[in-house]
Scaffold this motif. Structure first.
Motif, PDB file in Angstrom:
ATOM      1  N   LEU A  84       0.812  -1.222   0.000  1.00 44.50           N
ATOM      2  CA  LEU A  84       0.000   0.000   0.000  1.00 44.50           C
ATOM      3  C   LEU A  84       0.845   1.272   0.000  1.00 44.50           C
ATOM      4  N   THR A  85       1.824   1.322   0.883  1.00 40.17           N
ATOM      5  CA  THR A  85       2.565   2.567   1.073  1.00 40.17           C
ATOM      6  C   THR A  85       3.865   2.642   0.289  1.00 40.17           C
ATOM      7  N   GLY A  86       4.385   1.493  -0.141  1.00 40.17           N
ATOM      8  CA  GLY A  86       5.669   1.486  -0.831  1.00 40.17           C
ATOM      9  C   GLY A  86       6.867   1.511   0.104  1.00 40.17           C
ATOM     10  N   LEU A  87       6.632   1.658   1.405  1.00 45.49           N
ATOM     11  CA  LEU A  87       7.735   1.618   2.359  1.00 45.49           C
ATOM     12  C   LEU A  87       8.277   0.190   2.484  1.00 45.49           C
ATOM     13  N   PRO A  88       9.523   0.036   2.945  1.00 44.39           N
ATOM     14  CA  PRO A  88      10.027  -1.314   3.197  1.00 44.39           C
ATOM     15  C   PRO A  88       9.092  -2.068   4.150  1.00 44.39           C
ATOM     16  N   ASN A  89       8.897  -3.354   3.867  1.00 42.10           N
ATOM     17  CA  ASN A  89       8.028  -4.134   4.744  1.00 42.10           C
ATOM     18  C   ASN A  89       8.785  -4.645   5.966  1.00 42.10           C
ATOM     19  N   ARG A  90       8.069  -5.334   6.829  1.00 45.75           N
ATOM     20  CA  ARG A  90       8.645  -5.775   8.104  1.00 45.75           C
ATOM     21  C   ARG A  90       9.844  -6.699   7.895  1.00 45.75           C
ATOM     22  N   ARG A  91       9.720  -7.643   6.957  1.00 48.55           N
ATOM     23  CA  ARG A  91      10.811  -8.591   6.710  1.00 48.55           C
ATOM     24  C   ARG A  91      12.074  -7.885   6.257  1.00 48.55           C
ATOM     25  N   GLU A 118      -0.202   9.093   2.909  1.00 48.55           N
ATOM     26  CA  GLU A 118       0.331  10.424   3.186  1.00 48.55           C
ATOM     27  C   GLU A 118       1.261  10.405   4.392  1.00 48.55           C
ATOM     28  N   PHE A 119       0.900   9.628   5.392  1.00 51.19           N
ATOM     29  CA  PHE A 119       1.780   9.463   6.552  1.00 51.19           C
ATOM     30  C   PHE A 119       3.125   8.882   6.107  1.00 51.19           C
ATOM     31  N   SER A 120       3.092   7.896   5.238  1.00 51.21           N
ATOM     32  CA  SER A 120       4.319   7.232   4.767  1.00 51.21           C
ATOM     33  C   SER A 120       5.198   8.189   3.980  1.00 51.21           C
ATOM     34  N   LYS A 121       4.580   9.038   3.169  1.00 48.17           N
ATOM     35  CA  LYS A 121       5.362  10.027   2.419  1.00 48.17           C
ATOM     36  C   LYS A 121       6.091  10.981   3.371  1.00 48.17           C
ATOM     37  N   LEU A 122       5.381  11.414   4.397  1.00 48.67           N
ATOM     38  CA  LEU A 122       5.984  12.324   5.374  1.00 48.67           C
ATOM     39  C   LEU A 122       7.096  11.616   6.156  1.00 48.67           C
ATOM     40  N   LEU A 123       6.859  10.350   6.502  1.00 50.44           N
ATOM     41  CA  LEU A 123       7.872   9.578   7.221  1.00 50.44           C
ATOM     42  C   LEU A 123       9.140   9.424   6.372  1.00 50.44           C
ATOM     43  N   ASP A 124       8.945   9.129   5.101  1.00 49.88           N
ATOM     44  CA  ASP A 124      10.093   8.978   4.196  1.00 49.88           C
ATOM     45  C   ASP A 124      10.840  10.293   4.022  1.00 49.88           C
ATOM     46  N   HIS A 136      11.163  12.657   6.234  1.00 47.27           N
ATOM     47  CA  HIS A 136      11.904  12.988   7.461  1.00 47.27           C
ATOM     48  C   HIS A 136      12.976  11.962   7.802  1.00 47.27           C
ATOM     49  N   PHE A 137      12.725  10.673   7.466  1.00 48.74           N
ATOM     50  CA  PHE A 137      13.629   9.619   7.954  1.00 48.74           C
ATOM     51  C   PHE A 137      14.064   8.658   6.843  1.00 48.74           C
ATOM     52  N   GLY A 138      13.956   9.088   5.598  1.00 44.86           N
ATOM     53  CA  GLY A 138      14.267   8.204   4.475  1.00 44.86           C
ATOM     54  C   GLY A 138      15.683   7.653   4.465  1.00 44.86           C
ATOM     55  N   LYS A 139      16.628   8.359   5.076  1.00 42.15           N
ATOM     56  CA  LYS A 139      18.020   7.892   5.064  1.00 42.15           C
ATOM     57  C   LYS A 139      18.272   6.817   6.119  1.00 42.15           C
ATOM     58  N   TYR A 140      17.283   6.576   6.991  1.00 40.93           N
ATOM     59  CA  TYR A 140      17.413   5.544   8.011  1.00 40.93           C
ATOM     60  C   TYR A 140      16.628   4.295   7.587  1.00 40.93           C
ATOM     61  N   CYS A 141      16.541   3.312   8.470  1.00 45.68           N
ATOM     62  CA  CYS A 141      15.738   2.113   8.218  1.00 45.68           C
ATOM     63  C   CYS A 141      14.299   2.394   8.641  1.00 45.68           C
ATOM     64  N   ILE A 142      13.400   2.470   7.690  1.00 50.62           N
ATOM     65  CA  ILE A 142      12.005   2.730   8.006  1.00 50.62           C
ATOM     66  C   ILE A 142      11.149   1.580   7.501  1.00 50.62           C
ATOM     67  N   SER A 143       9.968   1.431   8.093  1.00 52.10           N
ATOM     68  CA  SER A 143       9.112   0.316   7.692  1.00 52.10           C
ATOM     69  C   SER A 143       7.681   0.553   8.128  1.00 52.10           C
ATOM     70  N   ARG A 144       6.754   0.035   7.334  1.00 48.81           N
ATOM     71  CA  ARG A 144       5.387  -0.139   7.821  1.00 48.81           C
ATOM     72  C   ARG A 144       5.326  -1.539   8.408  1.00 48.81           C
ATOM     73  N   PHE A 145       5.126  -1.618   9.716  1.00 52.08           N
ATOM     74  CA  PHE A 145       5.118  -2.905  10.393  1.00 52.08           C
ATOM     75  C   PHE A 145       3.817  -3.662  10.155  1.00 52.08           C
ATOM     76  N   GLY A 146       2.756  -2.922   9.883  1.00 49.08           N
ATOM     77  CA  GLY A 146       1.448  -3.533   9.682  1.00 49.08           C
ATOM     78  C   GLY A 146       0.372  -2.629  10.231  1.00 49.08           C
ATOM     79  N   VAL A 204      11.092   3.084  12.876  1.00 53.80           N
ATOM     80  CA  VAL A 204      12.286   3.753  12.359  1.00 53.80           C
ATOM     81  C   VAL A 204      13.483   3.324  13.203  1.00 53.80           C
ATOM     82  N   PHE A 205      14.509   2.793  12.561  1.00 55.08           N
ATOM     83  CA  PHE A 205      15.755   2.444  13.249  1.00 55.08           C
ATOM     84  C   PHE A 205      16.827   3.423  12.803  1.00 55.08           C
ATOM     85  N   MET A 206      17.418   4.122  13.777  1.00 55.10           N
ATOM     86  CA  MET A 206      18.396   5.170  13.486  1.00 55.10           C
ATOM     87  C   MET A 206      19.765   4.786  14.050  1.00 55.10           C
TER      88      MET A 206
END
Length: 418
Positions: A266-273, A318-324, A326-336, A342-344
């Motif tokens: 849905l969001t295009g963010l990295p998944n949990r795995r 929209e939340f995912s776009k904003l998250l990316d 702000h934190f796109g250079k780190y490890c981000i994910s939609r967990f579900g 976000v892992f920094m």
């Protein structure tokens, strides 16, 4: 930047279809039915704004390909379409520095043209390395590659090839001569391929071996050492382009498969795995700081209940776009569901808390509109830097702080020291 394509075609039916094909490639079409009209167009618009020209070989005022010369003289890459399939016409076209030619009788003309136009745009960001000791051979290949907008690179010595590939990550294809680095028939190029494969697998780099030798063993040796394909010199430039395209597209398809497998649908963010894979890899680097944030959208169920799941999906996107952002250079994910992480690595918690609070505030001020319905949402965030060897243990601590953020009134960031 949106590029334009100059289309010079005198047949009205073909003109209409070709305009649709070019438009589907998300390119602007500027059309002319004669060479005279094309000259007038170029007198008012700079050739640099054109991705390419698609030119009919025979026009009412240019019977023998003069429009091709016009486009090439303006330094516009040129694709030729023609009704004639005679060998002398084909040879006349290919004697010029054209991208390609397409017979109109070919039932696949429109599909092939669409694919070619898409490639010309993509190729601007794709590097090809030509590894050959012969300056003439390198120039011939580089000239052909530049017609297709590839980012071209050259090396003349074997010891430079692998370091060059490491220094230029946009390179997705290497074309290497069998006698690269030696004037003898010792097949030094094969040795370079074998060494290259230790650092670059077939999913990230395609390799085409080439040679003007007639030994039947050269092809086998190249393939056994890790090459993907083979090109015998002298080559027809049509064969050259077909082999280049096939090998580039293979790497792209693998990259797409990986991206699809690693992304949330849905969001295009990295998944949990994928998040766990990336986070664990970074944790093994022995970094001084490790900060993890677990996020949960506040009252998200009420958005779905009051406005429907389509609106809820838009909020997540929209939340995912904003998250990316702000934190796109780190490890981000939609967990579900409405939970994100976000892992920094190498960022102390006090610095992470500042960034996370800025993100929280930016979200609270954001209005999301769908079908004249406006929604604002907030997020609760739990943060931790406590570490017991595994990322899973950090998630437990972050989840405890997330619970405190929810219990404390939501729309807040709670860390270990808060």
């Amino acid at each position: 930047m949106k590029y334009k394509v100059l289309l010079i075609e005198h047949d009205s039916a073909n003109l209409r279809v070709l305009k649709r094909v070019i438009g589907k490639a998300k390119l602007d079409v500027v059309s002319a039915t004669t060479l005279t009209q094309a000259r007038a167009i170029f007198s008012s618009t700079p050739p640099e704004s054109y991705l390419c020209a698609v030119v009919d070989y025979q026009l009412p005022d240019a019977k023998n390909g003069q429009a091709i010369d016009f486009a090439l003289d303006a330094f516009v890459p040129t694709i030729v379409i023609t009704n004639s399939t005679e060998d002398d016409v084909r040879e006349h076209i290919l004697s010029k520095a054209v991208i390609d030619y397409i017979p109109k009788q070919n039932a696949q003309i429109y599909e092939y043209l669409s694919r070619l136009l898409t490639r010309l745009q993509r190729n601007k960001n794709i590097g090809v390395l030509v590894a050959d000791s012969s300056r003439r051979s390198r120039k011939n290949m580089v000239d052909l590659l530049k017609r297709h907008n590839f980012e071209t690179h050259e090396v003349a010595k074997p010891e430079l090839a692998i370091d060059y590939l490491h220094a230029h990550p946009t390179i997705k294809l290497m074309i290497i001569d069998a006698q690269f680095g030696t004037a003898t028939a010792e097949l030094a190029g094969v040795d370079v391929v074998a060494e290259t494969r230790k650092a670059f697998d077939k999913d990230s780099l395609s390799i085409i071996g080439s040679s003007d030798e007639h030994s039947p063993t050269i092809l086998a040796r190249f393939l056994k050492c890790g090459a993907d394909d083979y090109l015998k010199k002298p080559y027809c430039h049509e064969e050259f382009f077909v082999r280049v395209m096939q090998n580039i597209e293979y790497v792209e398809q693998i990259a797409l498969i990986r991206k699809t497998a690693n992304a949330d649908y849905l969001t295009g963010l990295p998944n949990r795995r994928h998040f766990f894979s990336q986070a664990k890899e970074r944790m093994q680097r022995g970094l001084e700081y490790k900060t993890l944030a677990l996020m949960d959208l506040d009252h998200f169920k009420s958005i779905n209940d009051n406005y429907g799941h389509d609106h809820g999906d838009l909020v997540l996107k929209e939340f995912s776009k904003l998250l990316d952002k702000h934190f796109g250079k780190y490890c981000i994910s939609r967990f579900g569901g409405e939970e994100f992480c976000v892992f920094m690595p190498d960022l102390p918690q006090h610095a992470a808390l500042v960034l996370l609070d800025e993100f929280r505030e930016a979200l609270s001020l954001k209005t999301i509109v769908r079908k004249n319905v406006s929604v604002q949402c907030t997020v609760s965030i739990g943060v931790t830097s406590k570490f017991k060897r595994k990322i899973e243990s950090m998630l437990v601590f972050a989840d405890e702080n997330l619970y405190l953020a929810k219990e404390g009134g939501r729309n807040r960031v709670i860390g270990d020291t808060s």
